[in-house]
Write a protein that holds these residues in place. Structure first.
Motif, PDB file in Angstrom:
ATOM      1  N   GLY A 200      -8.267   2.770   4.630  1.00  0.00           N
ATOM      2  CA  GLY A 200      -7.590   3.623   5.603  1.00  0.00           C
ATOM      3  C   GLY A 200      -6.077   3.507   5.642  1.00  0.00           C
ATOM      4  O   GLY A 200      -5.444   4.107   6.521  1.00  0.00           O
ATOM      5  N   TYR A 201      -5.478   2.766   4.718  1.00  0.00           N
ATOM      6  CA  TYR A 201      -4.012   2.749   4.660  1.00  0.00           C
ATOM      7  C   TYR A 201      -3.565   4.076   4.067  1.00  0.00           C
ATOM      8  O   TYR A 201      -3.982   4.427   2.957  1.00  0.00           O
ATOM      9  CB  TYR A 201      -3.513   1.558   3.843  1.00  0.00           C
ATOM     10  N   ASP A 202      -2.755   4.812   4.793  1.00  0.00           N
ATOM     11  CA  ASP A 202      -2.389   6.157   4.336  1.00  0.00           C
ATOM     12  C   ASP A 202      -1.028   6.204   3.644  1.00  0.00           C
ATOM     13  O   ASP A 202      -0.630   7.253   3.148  1.00  0.00           O
ATOM     14  CB  ASP A 202      -2.481   7.176   5.476  1.00  0.00           C
TER      15      ASP A 202
ATOM     16  N   ARG B 236      -1.144  -3.222  11.538  1.00  0.00           N
ATOM     17  CA  ARG B 236      -1.275  -1.954  10.813  1.00  0.00           C
ATOM     18  C   ARG B 236      -0.623  -2.012   9.425  1.00  0.00           C
ATOM     19  O   ARG B 236      -0.391  -0.976   8.803  1.00  0.00           O
ATOM     20  CB  ARG B 236      -0.692  -0.802  11.629  1.00  0.00           C
ATOM     21  N   ALA B 237      -0.309  -3.250   8.975  1.00  0.00           N
ATOM     22  CA  ALA B 237       0.279  -3.418   7.637  1.00  0.00           C
ATOM     23  C   ALA B 237      -0.553  -4.410   6.832  1.00  0.00           C
ATOM     24  O   ALA B 237      -1.193  -5.312   7.395  1.00  0.00           O
ATOM     25  CB  ALA B 237       1.724  -3.922   7.745  1.00  0.00           C
ATOM     26  N   TYR B 238      -0.559  -4.212   5.522  1.00  0.00           N
ATOM     27  CA  TYR B 238      -1.211  -5.160   4.634  1.00  0.00           C
ATOM     28  C   TYR B 238      -0.288  -5.398   3.441  1.00  0.00           C
ATOM     29  O   TYR B 238       0.156  -4.440   2.800  1.00  0.00           O
ATOM     30  CB  TYR B 238      -2.559  -4.616   4.146  1.00  0.00           C
ATOM     31  N   ILE B 239       0.033  -6.656   3.185  1.00  0.00           N
ATOM     32  CA  ILE B 239       0.954  -6.974   2.093  1.00  0.00           C
ATOM     33  C   ILE B 239       0.258  -7.893   1.100  1.00  0.00           C
ATOM     34  O   ILE B 239      -0.328  -8.913   1.486  1.00  0.00           O
ATOM     35  CB  ILE B 239       2.240  -7.649   2.643  1.00  0.00           C
ATOM     36  N   ARG B 240       0.298  -7.513  -0.158  1.00  0.00           N
ATOM     37  CA  ARG B 240      -0.377  -8.299  -1.198  1.00  0.00           C
ATOM     38  C   ARG B 240       0.634  -8.610  -2.300  1.00  0.00           C
ATOM     39  O   ARG B 240       1.211  -7.710  -2.882  1.00  0.00           O
ATOM     40  CB  ARG B 240      -1.533  -7.482  -1.776  1.00  0.00           C
TER      41      ARG B 240
ATOM     42  N   THR C 128      -3.451  -4.035  -9.810  1.00  0.00           N
ATOM     43  CA  THR C 128      -2.694  -3.417  -8.724  1.00  0.00           C
ATOM     44  C   THR C 128      -3.213  -2.011  -8.427  1.00  0.00           C
ATOM     45  O   THR C 128      -3.339  -1.605  -7.265  1.00  0.00           O
ATOM     46  CB  THR C 128      -1.199  -3.396  -9.069  1.00  0.00           C
ATOM     47  N   ARG C 129      -3.529  -1.256  -9.502  1.00  0.00           N
ATOM     48  CA  ARG C 129      -4.120   0.073  -9.307  1.00  0.00           C
ATOM     49  C   ARG C 129      -5.428  -0.039  -8.525  1.00  0.00           C
ATOM     50  O   ARG C 129      -5.716   0.763  -7.642  1.00  0.00           O
ATOM     51  CB  ARG C 129      -4.472   0.700 -10.654  1.00  0.00           C
ATOM     52  N   GLU C 130      -6.221  -1.036  -8.884  1.00  0.00           N
ATOM     53  CA  GLU C 130      -7.509  -1.192  -8.213  1.00  0.00           C
ATOM     54  C   GLU C 130      -7.316  -1.624  -6.762  1.00  0.00           C
ATOM     55  O   GLU C 130      -8.010  -1.134  -5.861  1.00  0.00           O
ATOM     56  CB  GLU C 130      -8.386  -2.185  -8.988  1.00  0.00           C
ATOM     57  N   ALA C 131      -6.342  -2.510  -6.543  1.00  0.00           N
ATOM     58  CA  ALA C 131      -6.043  -2.939  -5.171  1.00  0.00           C
ATOM     59  C   ALA C 131      -5.597  -1.739  -4.326  1.00  0.00           C
ATOM     60  O   ALA C 131      -5.937  -1.631  -3.141  1.00  0.00           O
ATOM     61  CB  ALA C 131      -4.949  -4.014  -5.182  1.00  0.00           C
ATOM     62  N   MET C 132      -4.859  -0.836  -4.967  1.00  0.00           N
ATOM     63  CA  MET C 132      -4.408   0.379  -4.289  1.00  0.00           C
ATOM     64  C   MET C 132      -5.609   1.205  -3.807  1.00  0.00           C
ATOM     65  O   MET C 132      -5.612   1.709  -2.677  1.00  0.00           O
ATOM     66  CB  MET C 132      -3.562   1.186  -5.270  1.00  0.00           C
ATOM     67  N   LEU C 133      -6.636   1.296  -4.646  1.00  0.00           N
ATOM     68  CA  LEU C 133      -7.832   2.051  -4.261  1.00  0.00           C
ATOM     69  C   LEU C 133      -8.540   1.392  -3.077  1.00  0.00           C
ATOM     70  O   LEU C 133      -9.009   2.072  -2.154  1.00  0.00           O
ATOM     71  CB  LEU C 133      -8.786   2.179  -5.460  1.00  0.00           C
ATOM     72  N   VAL C 134      -8.600   0.063  -3.085  1.00  0.00           N
ATOM     73  CA  VAL C 134      -9.227  -0.662  -1.968  1.00  0.00           C
ATOM     74  C   VAL C 134      -8.465  -0.375  -0.673  1.00  0.00           C
ATOM     75  O   VAL C 134      -9.070  -0.095   0.373  1.00  0.00           O
ATOM     76  CB  VAL C 134      -9.260  -2.182  -2.255  1.00  0.00           C
ATOM     77  N   CYS C 135      -7.128  -0.436  -0.754  1.00  0.00           N
ATOM     78  CA  CYS C 135      -6.322  -0.186   0.447  1.00  0.00           C
ATOM     79  C   CYS C 135      -6.525   1.234   0.961  1.00  0.00           C
ATOM     80  O   CYS C 135      -6.607   1.473   2.170  1.00  0.00           O
ATOM     81  CB  CYS C 135      -4.837  -0.422   0.148  1.00  0.00           C
ATOM     82  N   GLU C 136      -6.614   2.178   0.052  1.00  0.00           N
ATOM     83  CA  GLU C 136      -6.839   3.571   0.463  1.00  0.00           C
ATOM     84  C   GLU C 136      -8.192   3.727   1.152  1.00  0.00           C
ATOM     85  O   GLU C 136      -8.306   4.385   2.185  1.00  0.00           O
ATOM     86  CB  GLU C 136      -6.764   4.506  -0.751  1.00  0.00           C
ATOM     87  N   ALA C 137      -9.204   3.112   0.563  1.00  0.00           N
ATOM     88  CA  ALA C 137     -10.546   3.201   1.145  1.00  0.00           C
ATOM     89  C   ALA C 137     -10.573   2.546   2.522  1.00  0.00           C
ATOM     90  O   ALA C 137     -11.342   2.953   3.401  1.00  0.00           O
ATOM     91  CB  ALA C 137     -11.565   2.553   0.207  1.00  0.00           C
TER      92      ALA C 137
ATOM     93  N   ARG D  56      -0.497   3.701   8.626  1.00  0.00           N
ATOM     94  CA  ARG D  56      -0.894   2.338   8.245  1.00  0.00           C
ATOM     95  C   ARG D  56      -0.369   2.109   6.838  1.00  0.00           C
ATOM     96  O   ARG D  56      -0.553   2.941   5.954  1.00  0.00           O
ATOM     97  CB  ARG D  56      -2.419   2.196   8.306  1.00  0.00           C
ATOM     98  N   VAL D  57       0.282   0.974   6.636  1.00  0.00           N
ATOM     99  CA  VAL D  57       1.086   0.774   5.429  1.00  0.00           C
ATOM    100  C   VAL D  57       0.603  -0.429   4.625  1.00  0.00           C
ATOM    101  O   VAL D  57       0.503  -1.540   5.150  1.00  0.00           O
ATOM    102  CB  VAL D  57       2.576   0.557   5.811  1.00  0.00           C
ATOM    103  N   ALA D  58       0.295  -0.210   3.354  1.00  0.00           N
ATOM    104  CA  ALA D  58      -0.016  -1.317   2.443  1.00  0.00           C
ATOM    105  C   ALA D  58       1.125  -1.466   1.447  1.00  0.00           C
ATOM    106  O   ALA D  58       1.669  -0.467   0.970  1.00  0.00           O
ATOM    107  CB  ALA D  58      -1.328  -1.039   1.702  1.00  0.00           C
ATOM    108  N   VAL D  59       1.485  -2.702   1.166  1.00  0.00           N
ATOM    109  CA  VAL D  59       2.554  -2.977   0.205  1.00  0.00           C
ATOM    110  C   VAL D  59       1.989  -3.864  -0.901  1.00  0.00           C
ATOM    111  O   VAL D  59       1.512  -4.975  -0.643  1.00  0.00           O
ATOM    112  CB  VAL D  59       3.756  -3.683   0.878  1.00  0.00           C
ATOM    113  N   LEU D  60       2.017  -3.380  -2.123  1.00  0.00           N
ATOM    114  CA  LEU D  60       1.541  -4.132  -3.282  1.00  0.00           C
ATOM    115  C   LEU D  60       2.721  -4.382  -4.213  1.00  0.00           C
ATOM    116  O   LEU D  60       3.669  -3.604  -4.242  1.00  0.00           O
ATOM    117  CB  LEU D  60       0.449  -3.343  -4.021  1.00  0.00           C
TER     118      LEU D  60
END
Lengths: 339, 339
Positions: free
Chosen positions: B138-140, B108-112, B127-136, B76-80
């Motif tokens: 389940g974006y791996d 399965r993707a989230y783009i911010r 952005t660092r904080e958004a990264m933590l939210v995405c990790e929590a 699962r992929v997040a893009v910040l």
């Protein structure tokens, strides 16, 4: 007994003033601020020359040769040193050796070793202040030297009118300078000991010249860039960094070096860049000291000292968000900022 | 009407959390700190990949291709995004275009996009904080991208496990990267659009590889450096930055890129460097926010606001020593530090 010369008496007075500036006692600091403010109208008339290079490049020999040349031309020369190794270890790369024997005894020269303790920022501050004292005492050339380790080159380039990087005729050296961003600070690069291996020196000169070009300095054969002022239409010329070969020990190339320095000074005075550089340096210096003072006061705050170890630990191990820890510590120091 | 998928609902929840984190209201900030602290135990399990490159290098195309590949592998992929242009102008190099059309609609993707205002430090914090939210959530795999302008590369390298620099097959580009010190941040350099001019791409690859070597990375054919642990005698291997060619548009080389990323991750996990990097990043982040908070509180202090313009003027024109002005301003803000 030999009668004390005026030169010696004046050098003692300068040494005493600088010692006051270097003192960490609060009452001395108040006196030092008064002294500096009083001296300030008599400062700023020197040319401030920064020289950096790795240990062994021949800085002392070069500065002695140059200093004696300048004294011969009627100048008075002060040499100040920033030694970053002293700020870390208490020891010194530069400080202990007997250096510049002929220059140091000359009555028209003043040589001051690096302040021997404190942070690099603190050492740089003392050196800047010592520079003002020397200027007020009538030294019209102030040379600030540093070894090319740590961040001291940036400090020296930030307090001088012109920054000179000394290199050995040895490929690889220049790449280290590029890596550390020192090459970009250089107004002039000199390759010392060029007499030992002329071919290597010429290769290094070509290599560094091409690196300076690639990094955005567009050169022309005269090493000065002419543009037309948008308002007056007059031609304005800007200095472009150049590379010179010399031998400090043999004394060859030092005259040509000084000619280049004087061309730089004339050009940058005429186009106004020298004045703007000093303005920028002074305000940057003020903010650097403010930042250092804020951080120091913060670290000394009783609540911060109590909380910091634990919060740092929690942040490092990932059990507390860094931004939350920062806000808690700022709040503990009774510092609140609007977001 | 199409039933809302779980993916969509979750992405809305994430968006809401990030909006809360980005709010500048004091009560929101308190809630945000609580939220972050609550989420923290569920963070840290992703691989954080930083990607930087100049506008036009093909970052979006590459991230879309890579993202779809990773989703195909079950990730699962997040893009910040950190867009430094938005912090200066309020406008955006990256923000307005419709980008990554196929990836952005995938459940399965989230783009911010980049936070659209504030200092670079503030944007990086969000952005660092958004990264933590995405990790929590389940974006791996979290990808943080930035354009190569300003200091944003340093910010991205400072919040990710691996920093990738994208280059065009075009000599000169790399020298800019060297000049700005970005090359030294890179764990991997990719030359995109290699299919357009294979010769140029190969030249650039050789040039950058040699630049990386000269700058102290001693390579071996496997691009990993083996040493023996002084205590156990066991072989420990370290990652060495390498240069790959690929074409994001044609999709060639993207598999090999991901293999390299996974090799990096395994190696740096095994030798402990990844864990230490995250520790260093977290404490550096804390101090960065403290510094920013101190400076902001200082500038907002009533007495400082009153004195600052005049003292700055006096320092710039050389009628007041910079260090004296700094001490006066610190005293005005009731900040005294022992020297």
């Amino acid at each position: 007994m030999i009668a004390e010369s005026d030169g010696m008496a004046q050098r003692r007075a300068i040494a005493k003033a600088i010692t006051l500036l270097e003192s960490t006692r609060a009452d001395h600091r108040a006196q030092a601020d008064e002294l500096l403010t009083a001296l300030l109208p008599r400062t700023g008339n020197s040319f401030r020359l920064g020289i950096s290079g790795v240990p062994g490049v021949g800085k002392s020999t070069f500065i002695e040769t140059l200093g004696l040349l300048l004294i011969g031309k009627g100048h008075r020369v002060a040499v100040l040193t920033i030694d970053p190794s002293s700020t870390v270890s208490g020891g010194s790369i530069l400080g202990d050796k007997t250096r510049m024997e002929r220059l140091s005894v000359h009555e028209r020269a003043y040589i001051r070793p690096s302040p021997s303790s404190g942070t690099l920022g603190g050492v740089a501050e003392k050196t800047r202040e010592a520079m003002l004292v020397c200027e007020a005492a009538g030294y019209d050339i102030v040379i600030v030297e540093t070894v090319g380790v740590g961040q001291s080159e940036t400090a020296v380039a930030g307090m001088t009118d012109m920054f000179v990087l000394m290199q050995l005729p040895n490929a690889g050296d220049d790449l280290q300078a590029i890596k550390k961003g020192v090459m970009e600070l250089a107004d002039l690069v000199v390759i010392n000991k060029a007499d030992i291996d002329k071919d290597a020196a010429t290769r290094a000169q070509a290599q560094i010249t091409s690196a300076l070009r690639l990094f955005g300095h567009q050169g022309n054969p005269e090493h000065a860039h002419a543009v037309h002022d948008v308002h007056s239409g007059a031609e304005v010329r800007f200095w472009l960094p150049r590379v010179l070969q010399l031998s400090a020990l043999a004394g060859t190339g030092v005259d040509a070096f000084w000619d280049a320095v004087m061309q730089f000074r004339q050009l940058q005075t005429a186009n106004g860049k020298l004045a703007r550089r000093r303005e920028r340096q002074a305000t940057a210096w003020m903010w650097e000291r403010i930042d250092a003072g804020l951080k120091q006061a913060f670290r000394q705050h009783a609540q911060v000292r109590e909380l910091l170890p634990q919060l740092t630990q929690q942040v490092a191990e990932g059990s507390l968000p860094a931004s939350t820890a920062a806000r808690q510590l700022l709040a503990a120091a009774a510092i609140t900022a609007r977001p």
